[in-house]
Design an enzyme around this catalytic site. Structure first.
Site: not given
Ligand SMILES: *Cc1c(COP(=O)(O)O)cnc(C)c1O
Length: 394
Positions: A69-70, A150, A178, A200, A236, A323
């Site tokens: 997500g990041s 989140n 989320q 995840h 890759t 975080c």
């Molecule tokens: C967990 C989360 C992220 C980050 O996702 P990662 O796969 O851990 O980098 C970004 N935005 C929200 C809203 C999240 O809950």
């Protein structure tokens, strides 16, 4: 152990684990290789792209696989900013309670001359579309508002915000990490130009996610190298992770309705039970929130101590976002909805999944009640409140 921290991460589903193992063992080729072992891996990759696209109403070529997500948030925002800069449009609209992957990227852009407007998220934790509309200017190049928060789980009026952006010809990105696989998300009906998701958070593996980008919108690469992901994300491909993510996404989406019904019922039971604790308050709108999210503030205690004591009772929960825990600053999300520092410090997030039962909920309610009472027993802040030396806020 009761795992009540699904917003931080989820356990991989059995199907996702099996898929990962089978790809690792039987399809180990490099998708860029021309011989059949490579092409076999390429097929797995493209099948996953089709599956992911179908779930959110996109076309396969609009899906870019990322490390999570990041990365997807960073790439979406930096791409829109680059496009804006070329047109002399250097204004971005977002909200104060976005994930740090969004907020820190916006801070970086601010240092590079961009102007950022953060719209209010109000006491209920929900952005008002008309305020987004009012914030849009001639030089606005991007609106980025998360689908669901989140920490407090509030669901944003994404479709309405998207419609406004379409009408005003401004790109619209949403961090849907989320939301995807938890509530219905469709990039077409929701008027979304760019969307971030992470495996995840829906029982897939860590370190893999995707970015949806509507066709025609140019992306900038964060990673230079080979021509993977149509030249927009070198390296890759994480084929086992990507295949496993697609399996998890399909599975979670197919079960979404039944799962959400159960999870919502358990969530509501938790909310009802925790509300009985004096001087407590639910954070975020009671209705427009993710099925599994419960977030409370309890006056006169520290969230960190609450967590450790709940851990002793076999409950894995969270206070503030994963975080920021470890830092002394209270959650930026709780501050954004107007909680004062002292109150924001005493927060608890329980984010539950399908496996949590009503009995588990009752045990959690009982445990939280006990721990809050115990902590208040030797809290000087609580003593002052009870003695009338300070005023209760909740
Ligand atoms: C967990 C989360 C992220 C980050 O996702 P990662 O796969 O851990 O980098 C970004 N935005 C929200 C809203 C999240 O809950």
């Amino acid at each position: 152990m009761i795992y009540a921290d699904h917003a931080a991460t989820t356990k991989m589903s059995e199907a996702a684990v099996q898929r990962m193992l089978s790809v690792i063992n039987d399809h180990f080729g490099n998708p860029s290789s021309l011989y059949s072992t490579g092409q076999d891996a390429k097929e797995i990759l493209e099948e996953a792209r089709e599956d992911v696209a179908a779930v959110i109403g996109a076309e396969p070529r609009e899906i870019y696989f990322t490390s999570g997500g990041s990365e997807a948030d960073n790439q979406a925002i930096l791409s829109a900013a680059e496009l804006g800069r070329k047109k002399g449009k250097m204004h971005i609209i977002s909200s104060a309670f976005e994930h740090h992957a969004v907020l820190h990227t916006l801070n970086k852009l601010k240092k590079n001359g961009f102007d950022v407007t953060l719209v209010d998220v109000h006491e209920n934790g929900i952005v008002r579309p008309e305020e987004v509309a009012a914030a849009i200017r001639e030089d606005t190049c991007l609106v980025t508002i998360m689908y669901a928060n989140n920490e407090i789980g509030t669901i944003q009026p994404i479709r309405e915000i998207g419609a406004i952006c379409r009408e005003k010809n401004v790109l619209f990105h949403t961090d849907a990490v989320q939301a995807v696989a938890h509530i219905p998300v469709n990039v077409q009906t929701d008027n979304i130009d760019m969307l971030s998701a992470s495996a995840h958070k829906f029982h897939g593996p860590k370190g893999v996610g995707f970015l949806y980008v509507k066709k025609g919108i140019p992306l900038v690469s964060l990673i230079e190298g080979g021509a993977q992901e149509r030249g927009k994300r070198a390296g890759t491909e994480n084929v086992p992770g990507i295949a496993s993510m697609a399996t998890a996404l399909k599975e979670a989406s197919a079960n979404m309705e039944a799962s959400a019904a159960h999870v919502t019922a358990v969530r509501n039971r938790l909310i009802r039970g925790l509300k009985e604790i004096p001087h407590s308050a639910l954070n975020g709108d009671a209705e427009r929130r993710l099925p599994g999210n419960v977030n409370f503030c309890f006056e006169g205690i520290e969230g960190e101590s609450l967590l450790l004591l709940l851990d002793d009772k076999g409950i894995a929960a969270s206070s503030g976002s994963a975080c920021t825990s470890g830092s002394l600053d209270p959650s930026h999300v709780l501050l954004a909805i107007g909680r004062v520092h002292d109150v924001a410090h005493g927060s608890l997030r329980l984010s539950i999944g399908e496996e949590v039962t009503e009995e588990d909920a009752d045990y959690m309610i009982k445990s939280v009640k006990e721990v809050v009472e115990y902590l208040r027993g030797f809290s000087p802040v609580w003593r002052d409140l009870c003695a009338g030396k300070a005023k209760f806020i909740l």
